[in-house]
Design a protein around this motif. Sequence first.
Motif, mmCIF file in Angstrom:
data_model
loop_
_atom_site.group_PDB
_atom_site.id
_atom_site.type_symbol
_atom_site.label_atom_id
_atom_site.label_comp_id
_atom_site.label_asym_id
_atom_site.label_seq_id
_atom_site.Cartn_x
_atom_site.Cartn_y
_atom_site.Cartn_z
ATOM 1 N N HIS A 3 0.832 -1.194 0.000
ATOM 2 C CA HIS A 3 0.000 0.000 0.000
ATOM 3 C C HIS A 3 0.875 1.256 0.000
ATOM 4 C CE1 HIS A 3 0.589 -0.474 4.388
ATOM 5 N NE2 HIS A 3 0.368 0.828 4.471
ATOM 6 N N ASN A 4 0.284 2.333 -0.454
ATOM 7 C CA ASN A 4 0.966 3.614 -0.563
ATOM 8 C C ASN A 4 0.415 4.526 0.527
ATOM 9 O OD1 ASN A 4 2.041 6.066 -1.277
ATOM 10 N ND2 ASN A 4 1.669 5.816 -3.465
ATOM 11 N N THR A 5 1.331 5.094 1.322
ATOM 12 C CA THR A 5 0.913 5.999 2.393
ATOM 13 C C THR A 5 0.939 7.424 1.862
ATOM 14 O OG1 THR A 5 3.158 6.218 3.213
ATOM 15 C CG2 THR A 5 1.798 4.470 4.182
ATOM 16 N N ALA A 6 0.204 7.660 0.815
ATOM 17 C CA ALA A 6 0.248 8.936 0.100
ATOM 18 C C ALA A 6 -0.191 10.095 0.976
ATOM 19 C CB ALA A 6 -0.635 8.866 -1.139
ATOM 20 N N THR A 7 0.727 11.001 1.199
ATOM 21 C CA THR A 7 0.429 12.282 1.845
ATOM 22 C C THR A 7 1.221 13.338 1.091
ATOM 23 O OG1 THR A 7 2.175 11.919 3.460
ATOM 24 C CG2 THR A 7 -0.063 11.356 4.138
ATOM 25 N N ALA A 8 0.764 13.695 -0.045
ATOM 26 C CA ALA A 8 1.407 14.674 -0.941
ATOM 27 C C ALA A 8 2.789 14.195 -1.325
ATOM 28 C CB ALA A 8 1.418 16.047 -0.289
ATOM 29 N N SER A 9 3.820 15.002 -1.089
ATOM 30 C CA SER A 9 5.171 14.663 -1.547
ATOM 31 C C SER A 9 5.897 13.709 -0.610
ATOM 32 C CB SER A 9 5.998 15.936 -1.713
ATOM 33 O OG SER A 9 6.145 16.568 -0.454
ATOM 34 N N SER A 10 5.279 13.304 0.472
ATOM 35 C CA SER A 10 5.958 12.418 1.423
ATOM 36 C C SER A 10 5.317 11.041 1.480
ATOM 37 C CB SER A 10 5.968 13.059 2.813
ATOM 38 O OG SER A 10 4.647 13.231 3.278
ATOM 39 N N SER A 11 4.924 10.521 0.340
ATOM 40 C CA SER A 11 4.304 9.198 0.339
ATOM 41 C C SER A 11 5.360 8.108 0.384
ATOM 42 C CB SER A 11 3.427 9.034 -0.893
ATOM 43 O OG SER A 11 4.220 9.049 -2.053
ATOM 44 N N ASN A 12 5.044 7.038 1.100
ATOM 45 C CA ASN A 12 5.910 5.873 1.214
ATOM 46 C C ASN A 12 5.196 4.672 0.625
ATOM 47 O OD1 ASN A 12 7.776 7.408 2.686
ATOM 48 N ND2 ASN A 12 6.778 6.898 4.620
ATOM 49 N N LEU A 24 8.755 -4.223 4.668
ATOM 50 C CA LEU A 24 9.642 -3.317 3.960
ATOM 51 C C LEU A 24 8.916 -2.005 3.707
ATOM 52 C CD1 LEU A 24 12.123 -2.551 2.155
ATOM 53 C CD2 LEU A 24 10.977 -3.778 0.287
ATOM 54 N N THR A 25 9.626 -0.908 3.959
ATOM 55 C CA THR A 25 9.092 0.411 3.644
ATOM 56 C C THR A 25 10.073 1.116 2.725
ATOM 57 O OG1 THR A 25 8.001 0.575 5.792
ATOM 58 C CG2 THR A 25 8.339 2.638 4.580
ATOM 59 N N LEU A 26 9.586 1.558 1.567
ATOM 60 C CA LEU A 26 10.381 2.376 0.656
ATOM 61 C C LEU A 26 9.891 3.807 0.827
ATOM 62 C CD1 LEU A 26 10.227 0.100 -2.527
ATOM 63 C CD2 LEU A 26 12.035 0.226 -0.802
ATOM 64 N N SER A 27 10.768 4.654 1.378
ATOM 65 C CA SER A 27 10.329 6.011 1.707
ATOM 66 C C SER A 27 10.488 6.955 0.522
ATOM 67 C CB SER A 27 11.115 6.546 2.905
ATOM 68 O OG SER A 27 12.421 6.891 2.515
ATOM 69 N N HIS A 28 9.826 8.081 0.620
ATOM 70 C CA HIS A 28 9.891 9.099 -0.428
ATOM 71 C C HIS A 28 11.302 9.672 -0.576
ATOM 72 C CE1 HIS A 28 9.347 11.336 3.268
ATOM 73 N NE2 HIS A 28 9.903 12.369 2.654
ATOM 74 N N SER A 29 12.152 9.518 0.466
ATOM 75 C CA SER A 29 13.523 10.035 0.397
ATOM 76 C C SER A 29 14.485 9.061 -0.271
ATOM 77 C CB SER A 29 14.028 10.363 1.802
ATOM 78 O OG SER A 29 14.065 9.176 2.584
ATOM 79 N N GLY A 30 14.010 7.852 -0.582
ATOM 80 C CA GLY A 30 14.854 6.856 -1.237
ATOM 81 C C GLY A 30 15.399 5.808 -0.291
ATOM 82 N N ASP A 31 15.094 5.915 1.011
ATOM 83 C CA ASP A 31 15.559 4.929 1.979
ATOM 84 C C ASP A 31 14.670 3.701 1.950
ATOM 85 O OD1 ASP A 31 17.523 6.679 2.818
ATOM 86 O OD2 ASP A 31 16.327 7.491 4.463
ATOM 87 N N ALA A 32 15.267 2.554 2.253
ATOM 88 C CA ALA A 32 14.519 1.311 2.392
ATOM 89 C C ALA A 32 14.710 0.811 3.813
ATOM 90 C CB ALA A 32 14.997 0.272 1.394
ATOM 91 N N THR A 33 13.624 0.478 4.496
ATOM 92 C CA THR A 33 13.696 -0.005 5.869
ATOM 93 C C THR A 33 13.085 -1.389 5.933
ATOM 94 O OG1 THR A 33 13.481 2.251 6.707
ATOM 95 C CG2 THR A 33 13.065 0.468 8.265
#
Length: 189
Positions: A3-12, A24-33
């Motif tokens: 699923h996408n945690t869409a909140t404007a430009s900070s969606s993960n 796994l979380t792929l963040s809007h900043s390019g990090d993978a957790t």
Amino acid sequence: FIHNTATASSSNLVFATGNSLTALTLSHSGDATFSGQLIVNGLSNYTGLTLTGSGGSRPGINFNNVNDGVLGSIYGTESNALNISSGTSGVVALTLDSSQNASFGGDVGIGQTGNAKLEVLANTGEIFRADSSGGAYRLVVNQTGANVQGVLDVLGSITTSGNVGIGTDSPSSYYSDDLVVKVPDEGGI
């Protein structure tokens, strides 16, 4: 599920299991957790995880926990060395360079930790051996004492009391009026 945690430009982008546990979380900043273990199977020799820094940066692996933060790190340098540091200060504890040299940032304990720069503990057999020139010069320390082969240059006292003995294991004095040393024909004392 994904699923996408869409909140404007900070969606993960979140990858979760059937039990809604985030894996796994792929963040809007390019990090993978990753929330669990990262397992890489089926690798050939010298393949696996590659860390690539941008420009002149030093990519590394940090070891953290929630309570203490950074526990240590491993990173490469521009001179093809691998540095291992411990604690939050980032002070290098061990450097392994491309010439197969190891440099320690502190004391070295082998089987023991103490106050000496090098401390080795062994209850049987040889404790320490240093050879050069194919064994022509050798220092061996074992359970009964030290054995030197080659040239021995001693500065200071020989025994803890300061006494020097030639031909005796227990010298009672460090001074002699009548000391005579004979040198055999083949050399040496």
